[in-house]
Design a protein around this motif. Sequence first.
Motif, PDB file in Angstrom:
ATOM      1  N   ARG A   3      10.476   7.083   7.072  1.00  0.00           N
ATOM      2  CA  ARG A   3      10.462   6.483   8.404  1.00  0.00           C
ATOM      3  C   ARG A   3       9.488   7.159   9.369  1.00  0.00           C
ATOM      4  O   ARG A   3       9.555   6.966  10.574  1.00  0.00           O
ATOM      5  CB  ARG A   3      11.866   6.414   8.990  1.00  0.00           C
ATOM      6  N   GLU A   4       8.566   7.993   8.839  1.00  0.00           N
ATOM      7  CA  GLU A   4       7.572   8.630   9.690  1.00  0.00           C
ATOM      8  C   GLU A   4       6.454   7.635  10.005  1.00  0.00           C
ATOM      9  O   GLU A   4       6.079   6.834   9.159  1.00  0.00           O
ATOM     10  CB  GLU A   4       7.002   9.890   9.017  1.00  0.00           C
ATOM     11  N   GLN A   5       5.964   7.663  11.217  1.00  0.00           N
ATOM     12  CA  GLN A   5       4.916   6.761  11.651  1.00  0.00           C
ATOM     13  C   GLN A   5       3.564   7.325  11.238  1.00  0.00           C
ATOM     14  O   GLN A   5       3.313   8.526  11.389  1.00  0.00           O
ATOM     15  CB  GLN A   5       4.973   6.587  13.172  1.00  0.00           C
ATOM     16  N   SER A   6       2.690   6.489  10.712  1.00  0.00           N
ATOM     17  CA  SER A   6       1.357   6.909  10.285  1.00  0.00           C
ATOM     18  C   SER A   6       0.323   6.432  11.295  1.00  0.00           C
ATOM     19  O   SER A   6       0.450   5.356  11.871  1.00  0.00           O
ATOM     20  CB  SER A   6       1.034   6.293   8.917  1.00  0.00           C
ATOM     21  N   ASN A   7      -0.705   7.237  11.505  1.00  0.00           N
ATOM     22  CA  ASN A   7      -1.861   6.765  12.275  1.00  0.00           C
ATOM     23  C   ASN A   7      -3.134   6.896  11.444  1.00  0.00           C
ATOM     24  O   ASN A   7      -4.228   6.953  11.963  1.00  0.00           O
ATOM     25  CB  ASN A   7      -1.982   7.497  13.619  1.00  0.00           C
ATOM     26  N   ARG A  34       4.725   2.622   8.571  1.00  0.00           N
ATOM     27  CA  ARG A  34       5.836   3.563   8.517  1.00  0.00           C
ATOM     28  C   ARG A  34       6.056   3.960   7.065  1.00  0.00           C
ATOM     29  O   ARG A  34       6.144   3.118   6.193  1.00  0.00           O
ATOM     30  CB  ARG A  34       7.092   2.909   9.091  1.00  0.00           C
ATOM     31  N   GLN A  52       8.125  -6.883   5.217  1.00  0.00           N
ATOM     32  CA  GLN A  52       7.449  -5.869   6.031  1.00  0.00           C
ATOM     33  C   GLN A  52       6.161  -5.358   5.394  1.00  0.00           C
ATOM     34  O   GLN A  52       5.761  -4.217   5.581  1.00  0.00           O
ATOM     35  CB  GLN A  52       8.404  -4.703   6.335  1.00  0.00           C
ATOM     36  N   LEU A  58       3.864   2.304   2.426  1.00  0.00           N
ATOM     37  CA  LEU A  58       4.030   2.015   3.855  1.00  0.00           C
ATOM     38  C   LEU A  58       4.701   0.669   4.061  1.00  0.00           C
ATOM     39  O   LEU A  58       4.511  -0.260   3.278  1.00  0.00           O
ATOM     40  CB  LEU A  58       2.671   1.966   4.565  1.00  0.00           C
ATOM     41  N   THR A  59       5.454   0.566   5.130  1.00  0.00           N
ATOM     42  CA  THR A  59       5.907  -0.724   5.652  1.00  0.00           C
ATOM     43  C   THR A  59       5.242  -0.923   7.008  1.00  0.00           C
ATOM     44  O   THR A  59       4.781   0.042   7.633  1.00  0.00           O
ATOM     45  CB  THR A  59       7.440  -0.765   5.847  1.00  0.00           C
ATOM     46  N   LYS A  60       5.180  -2.149   7.445  1.00  0.00           N
ATOM     47  CA  LYS A  60       4.733  -2.496   8.801  1.00  0.00           C
ATOM     48  C   LYS A  60       3.336  -1.986   9.144  1.00  0.00           C
ATOM     49  O   LYS A  60       3.035  -1.738  10.302  1.00  0.00           O
ATOM     50  CB  LYS A  60       5.743  -2.002   9.833  1.00  0.00           C
TER      51      LYS A  60
END
Length: 136
Positions: free
Chosen positions: A96-100, A92, A19, A74-76
């Motif tokens: 498990r929080e999504q980053s932008n 992520r 990932q 980060l992953t993914k």
Amino acid sequence: PNSFTPVPNVGAEPPKRAQHTVAAYASSWKRHIAIFGGLGDTGVLGDFWLYEVDSGRWMQGDGPLFQGSPPPPLTKACMASLGDSLVVFGGRGAHREQSNATYLYTDQPDFLGFSDTTSPEIVHKWTALQATGEAP
């Protein structure tokens, strides 16, 4: 038909991972493959590695040669080359929080005529970009 040829691995290699994000880029002086983050045996990784295609040398992207604010673990995430720079977006985090967030990596020589990525004359820099408009 496609064919694969083993390439040299000089120095320490990145630890195994999944990932992660990877991109190839070429500056005016070197060809690289860059690896960032991913999921390793110890959890979410935030390490950055450069592989010099022509020399077969791995270099871990931390320490005094690297400046600025790198992305968090980060992953993914997504990484793409943009000229002689790299852009890392999203992913992520460890919880498990999504980053932008968007980050720019550049390596610029202070002068011409060198041949070594580990030269102190090369500035490796991370910059957190402030995006405008709506994030995807």
